[in-house]
Design an enzyme around this catalytic site. Sequence first.
Site, PDB file in Angstrom:
ATOM      1  N   GLU A 153       0.845  -1.180   0.000  1.00 51.53           N
ATOM      2  CA  GLU A 153       0.000   0.000   0.000  1.00 51.53           C
ATOM      3  C   GLU A 153       0.891   1.244   0.000  1.00 51.53           C
ATOM      4  OE1 GLU A 153      -2.328  -0.612   3.525  1.00 51.53           O
ATOM      5  OE2 GLU A 153      -0.793   0.191   4.858  1.00 51.53           O
TER       6      GLU A 153
ATOM      7  N   HIS B  17      -3.989   2.835   7.678  1.00 55.34           N
ATOM      8  CA  HIS B  17      -2.809   2.525   8.464  1.00 55.34           C
ATOM      9  C   HIS B  17      -1.968   3.761   8.739  1.00 55.34           C
ATOM     10  CE1 HIS B  17      -2.935  -1.917   7.025  1.00 55.34           C
ATOM     11  NE2 HIS B  17      -3.582  -1.752   8.156  1.00 55.34           N
TER      12      HIS B  17
END
Length: 289
Positions: free
Chosen positions: A213, A251
Amino acid sequence: MSILVDKNTRLLVQGITGREGTFHTNQMIAFGTNVVGGVVPGKGGQTFEGEGATVPIFDSVREAAEATGANASIIFVPARFAPDAMYEAADAGLPLVVCLTEHIPVLEMIAVRAYLDQRNTRLIGPNCPGLITPGGAKVGIIPGSIVSPGSVGLVSRSGTLTYEVVYALTQQGIGQSTCVGIGGDPIKGMDFIEVLRLFEDDPDTSEVIMIGEIGGNAEEQAAAFIRDNMSKRVTAFIAGRTAPAGRRMGHAGAIVEGKSGTAEGKIAALQAAGVQVADNPDRIVAMIS
C-alpha cells in the site's frame, strides 16, 4: 510445508481472558492450533475453558514457557500494556511473537523492535491480523474458513485485502502455504523482505502474492530483493492509488508525502524487478491461474 507456524507450533495467548483474547483463542483452537497456555498476571493457576480444550493460565510468560514448552506467543492486550507484553515474551526466549494490538506509539515500537532484534525474536505486527498455515496453525484473526492448503504464499500490509484475496484463491481452488499479515504501522516487526526470503527458501511454496500500500518505501526495497534474490514468481497489488497526497489512509504508515511513498513509484519499481502487478485485487487470481 510452510513458514513460521505449523502443527509443531505451541502457542501462548497473552491476554487470554479478555474479550478479544477469549473469542479468538476459541477460533484458533477450533482451527487446530495447539494453544498450550494463557498468560494473565494475577490469574495464574486458573484455567481457560475453551471450545473443546482446557488451557492453563500463568502469571508470566517465562513461567508459561517453562511449563508448556511454548515456542510462540500472541498478544491480545491494550496498547498501554502491549510493549511490556512483547518485552516479556522476548525475555522468555520465545522465537516468534505476534502482536495484534493497534495504536502503540511509534517511539515505543522503536525501542521494542531494537530489543527483540537483540534477542533474535521474530515479531509479526503490531496492528496486524497475524498469520495462518492451512492445515497447520492459525495465530491471529485471519478466518480459518477462507483458507485451503496449497503452495501459494501470501504476505500483506493490509488485513482486509488479505481476507479478500485468500477467499478468492480458495474459491478458485488455489491453495495457500502460509498467509502472513505484517501490518501497516511505520515501525513493525518482520517486513516484506524477511517474509519473502522465507517463502523463497520454502520448497513447498511455488509462488508468492505480495499486497502493499502507499506510504514508506517497503515495497521498493522488496522489489530490489525480488530482482536480486527470488526465483519464484511474485504477483503484487498496491492499494491506495487514488489517495490524495498528505492524507493518511487507514494505516499509520499509509501516508504519501510529496513524491515519496506513491502507488505509482511502488508499481514502477516492482514492474522493473519483473513482478506482475495487478491493477485491482480481483485480478490477482486470474494472473496466477
